[in-house]
Motif scaffolding. Sequence first.
Motif, short mmCIF file in Angstrom:
data_model
loop_
_atom_site.label_atom_id
_atom_site.label_comp_id
_atom_site.label_asym_id
_atom_site.label_seq_id
_atom_site.Cartn_x
_atom_site.Cartn_y
_atom_site.Cartn_z
N THR A 81 0.84 -1.19 0.00
CA THR A 81 0.00 0.00 0.00
C THR A 81 0.88 1.25 0.00
O THR A 81 1.82 1.35 0.78
CB THR A 81 -0.91 0.00 1.24
N ARG A 84 3.77 3.29 -5.62
CA ARG A 84 3.32 3.64 -6.96
C ARG A 84 4.31 3.08 -7.96
O ARG A 84 5.51 3.13 -7.73
CB ARG A 84 3.20 5.16 -7.08
N VAL A 111 -0.29 -4.99 -7.78
CA VAL A 111 -1.60 -4.40 -7.48
C VAL A 111 -2.34 -5.23 -6.42
O VAL A 111 -2.96 -4.68 -5.51
CB VAL A 111 -2.44 -4.25 -8.76
N SER A 112 -2.25 -6.55 -6.51
CA SER A 112 -2.96 -7.40 -5.55
C SER A 112 -2.42 -7.25 -4.13
O SER A 112 -3.07 -7.67 -3.17
CB SER A 112 -2.91 -8.87 -5.98
N GLY A 114 -1.56 -4.15 -3.00
CA GLY A 114 -1.83 -2.78 -2.60
C GLY A 114 -1.13 -1.69 -3.38
O GLY A 114 -1.40 -0.51 -3.17
N ALA A 115 -0.21 -2.04 -4.28
CA ALA A 115 0.49 -1.03 -5.07
C ALA A 115 -0.47 -0.43 -6.10
O ALA A 115 -1.47 -1.04 -6.47
CB ALA A 115 1.70 -1.65 -5.76
N THR A 116 -0.14 0.77 -6.57
CA THR A 116 -0.97 1.48 -7.54
C THR A 116 -0.18 1.71 -8.82
O THR A 116 0.89 2.32 -8.78
CB THR A 116 -1.41 2.85 -6.97
N GLN A 117 -0.73 1.24 -9.93
CA GLN A 117 -0.10 1.46 -11.21
C GLN A 117 -0.49 2.82 -11.75
O GLN A 117 -1.66 3.20 -11.70
CB GLN A 117 -0.50 0.37 -12.20
N VAL A 118 0.49 3.58 -12.24
CA VAL A 118 0.24 4.89 -12.82
C VAL A 118 0.77 4.93 -14.25
O VAL A 118 1.68 4.18 -14.60
CB VAL A 118 0.86 6.03 -11.98
#
Length: 153
Positions: A81, A84, A111-112, A114-118
């Motif tokens: 979490t 990015r 992503v699974s 908690g990371a966020t793809q930008v």
Amino acid sequence: MSVVILYGTETGNCELVADAIADVLAAEHDPSIYDMSEFAVEDLDPADFLIAVCSTYGEGELPTGAEPFADELDEVNPDLTGLRFALFGLGDTVYGETFNRGGEIIASMLVSRGATQVGEHARHDNSSAIKPAKLAEEWARGISGLIDPVSVS
């Protein structure tokens, strides 16, 4: 903010792409490049911006160079979490449904947790006339502005 570039490769093309991305980003950021096979999952830091460069091998699998990282993600199952990341994938449209699947696998794993793809998931096609490093340079110029999070007042 530090930029960490991880590459997972079978033939070495991802390392060349990682170098091209780092060269572009070095003007405004301080990128570090690591082979996924030698990077510890525990070293993923939400304070960093992660760029993953991953090829696809065989019938849509991860390349050998990315397998240790993916295995460790499964074993450790870290909470990512706040992390990015952006993704640059290499593949060949000759393989149809599995085109660029390696990058998709890595993105899904991040992503699974908690990371966020930008930004745009870059997908180099080895069947095209465009060289991977050239596409990577163009993509990196676009990603550069997304690295530092926008401060909210």
